[in-house]
Design a protein around this motif. Structure first.
Motif, PDB file in Angstrom:
ATOM      1  N   GLU A  83       0.773  -0.961   0.378  1.00  0.00           N
ATOM      2  CA  GLU A  83      -0.099   0.011   0.582  1.00  0.00           C
ATOM      3  C   GLU A  83       1.032   1.082   0.274  1.00  0.00           C
ATOM      4  O   GLU A  83       0.420   2.205  -0.728  1.00  0.00           O
ATOM      5  CB  GLU A  83      -0.611  -0.020   1.055  1.00  0.00           C
ATOM      6  CG  GLU A  83      -2.384   1.302   1.004  1.00  0.00           C
ATOM      7  CD  GLU A  83      -2.585   1.370   2.484  1.00  0.00           C
ATOM      8  OE1 GLU A  83      -3.584   2.103   2.482  1.00  0.00           O
ATOM      9  OE2 GLU A  83      -2.642   0.316   3.318  1.00  0.00           O
TER      10      GLU A  83
ATOM     11  N   TYR B  33      -0.569  -4.100  -4.790  1.00  0.00           N
ATOM     12  CA  TYR B  33      -0.946  -4.249  -3.585  1.00  0.00           C
ATOM     13  C   TYR B  33      -2.786  -4.684  -3.627  1.00  0.00           C
ATOM     14  O   TYR B  33      -2.744  -5.794  -2.708  1.00  0.00           O
ATOM     15  CB  TYR B  33      -1.446  -2.116  -3.617  1.00  0.00           C
ATOM     16  CG  TYR B  33      -2.644  -1.920  -2.820  1.00  0.00           C
ATOM     17  CD1 TYR B  33      -2.060  -1.731  -1.188  1.00  0.00           C
ATOM     18  CD2 TYR B  33      -3.592  -0.908  -3.033  1.00  0.00           C
ATOM     19  CE1 TYR B  33      -3.317  -2.194  -0.650  1.00  0.00           C
ATOM     20  CE2 TYR B  33      -4.511  -1.034  -1.704  1.00  0.00           C
ATOM     21  CZ  TYR B  33      -4.321  -1.542  -0.616  1.00  0.00           C
ATOM     22  OH  TYR B  33      -5.451  -0.802   0.501  1.00  0.00           O
TER      23      TYR B  33
ATOM     24  N   LYS C  89      -2.964  -7.272  -0.894  1.00  0.00           N
ATOM     25  CA  LYS C  89      -4.608  -7.499   0.190  1.00  0.00           C
ATOM     26  C   LYS C  89      -4.974  -8.484   0.464  1.00  0.00           C
ATOM     27  O   LYS C  89      -5.824  -8.583   0.706  1.00  0.00           O
ATOM     28  CB  LYS C  89      -5.149  -6.090  -0.181  1.00  0.00           C
ATOM     29  CG  LYS C  89      -6.019  -5.630   0.587  1.00  0.00           C
ATOM     30  CD  LYS C  89      -5.085  -5.028   1.522  1.00  0.00           C
ATOM     31  CE  LYS C  89      -6.477  -4.491   2.763  1.00  0.00           C
ATOM     32  NZ  LYS C  89      -5.763  -3.778   4.274  1.00  0.00           N
TER      33      LYS C  89
END
Length: 331
Positions: A133, A160, A164
């Protein structure tokens, strides 16, 4: 005196013969000039061309044919080398094995070691997601400033999102380890295993397409790419002509169309082969109009439309080549 009369007679006869020859020559020339000339329609031999291509993008490996070769249906024409696809296969295999192992472990019951392991995996995935992130935010700021390309920004965003997603998966696995596997959880993990197996099957099916086979038996008419050149997905690397099903195509005015009906036979001369060949009409269609058509009713005439005619060979012809001219007499 007699000799002079003979000479005069000879002159008169010679003059008469010359005049007669000139008159005959003039009459013959007039006849040739006004003799109706033979009219011909000209068409050409064509054949359906097939493309041998692959769904996989990559570099062309080995090509097993060359221009002019005869290739059989189902014969290997060329291969594609794709390291990216090999990597995806390994990823899919690893994903399937992981899902399979997790499903089996859930069915056996939860151990303390499994809980600790799941916790460690979750914390590691969480740290990776936080790092991804931060990296994405930095790249986004650089992209907004025009420093990096859109490709770099998209890669950072993808990493990212992937991190996640891995964090969420790891967390769910950790929760499963803490709470124990319910019937629904075991079913969900089983379905994930099946989904991972489906992904693996899909990637492996793409891998099979790294070998490109000919869809028909025919002659290789062209090779558009060569070894080590980059081939996009679906690009026609090798072209094959179905010369055994060649046909004649020509255009004709509508006032001459009466002689050519579907199923009717006619004869045409192929200069390249120096022979007459029989054809059978199989298709007739109006040629495309590329301008606004208007009837010009001058001198009580009308505008002629043209039609496209395709005709197949009545008998098989040897040494036939695409592009050969065919002359069709209109007499």
């Amino acid at each position: 005196m007699i000799d002079r009369k003979v000479i005069n007679l000879f002159k008169v006869v010679s003059s008469g013969i010359i005049v007669a020859i000139i008159v005959i020559w003039l009459i013959f020339s007039f006849y040739l000039a006004h003799k109706p000339k033979s009219s011909f329609l000209q068409g050409q031999i064509e054949a359906t061309q097939y493309s041998i291509s692959s769904k996989v993008a990559g570099r062309v490996g080995e090509i097993f044919v060359k221009k002019g070769d005869f290739i059989k249906e189902g014969e290997l024409a060329y291969t594609i080398f794709s390291p990216e696809l090999d990597a995806k296969i390994k990823q899919a295999q690893a994903g399937y094995k992981a899902a399979q192992a997790l499903s089996e472990e859930t069915n056996k019951g939860v151990r303390i070691e499994s809980v600790e392991s799941a916790k460690d995996l979750y914390e590691a995935a969480k740290a990776m997601a936080e790092l991804a992130e931060k990296t994405y935010i930095r790249i986004q700021n650089l992209y907004d400033s025009g420093v990096v390309s859109l490709q770099k920004r998209d890669e950072a965003e993808t990493n990212y999102k992937s991190a996640k997603s891995n964090e969420d998966v790891a967390y769910q696995q950790y929760k499963i380890a803490l709470d124990g596997a319910t019937k629904e959880t075991r079913e969900a993990l089983k379905q994930k295993e099946l989904a991972a197996l489906g992904t693996l099957d899909e990637v492996e099916s793409y891998a099979k397409d790294t070998q490109a086979f000919s869809p028909i038996s025919g002659e290789v008419s062209n090779i558009l790419l060569h070894t080590n050149e980059l081939a996009p997905s679906g690009f026609p690397v090798v072209l094959v002509v179905d010369i055994d099903n060649a046909y004649l195509r020509f255009s004709i005015r509508e006032d001459k169309l009466e002689k050519f009906k579907i199923g009717s036979e006619f004869e045409g001369f192929i200069p390249a082969l120096n022979k007459n060949v029989k054809f059978k009409v199989r298709y007739i269609a109006l040629l495309g109009e590329f301008a606004v058509w208007k009837a010009a009713n001058k001198d009580k005439s009308y505008d002629m439309k043209s039609y496209e005619v395709e005709a197949s060979f009545v008998e098989k012809i040897d040494d036939l080549r695409v592009g050969m001219s065919v002359l069709i007499s209109q007499d």
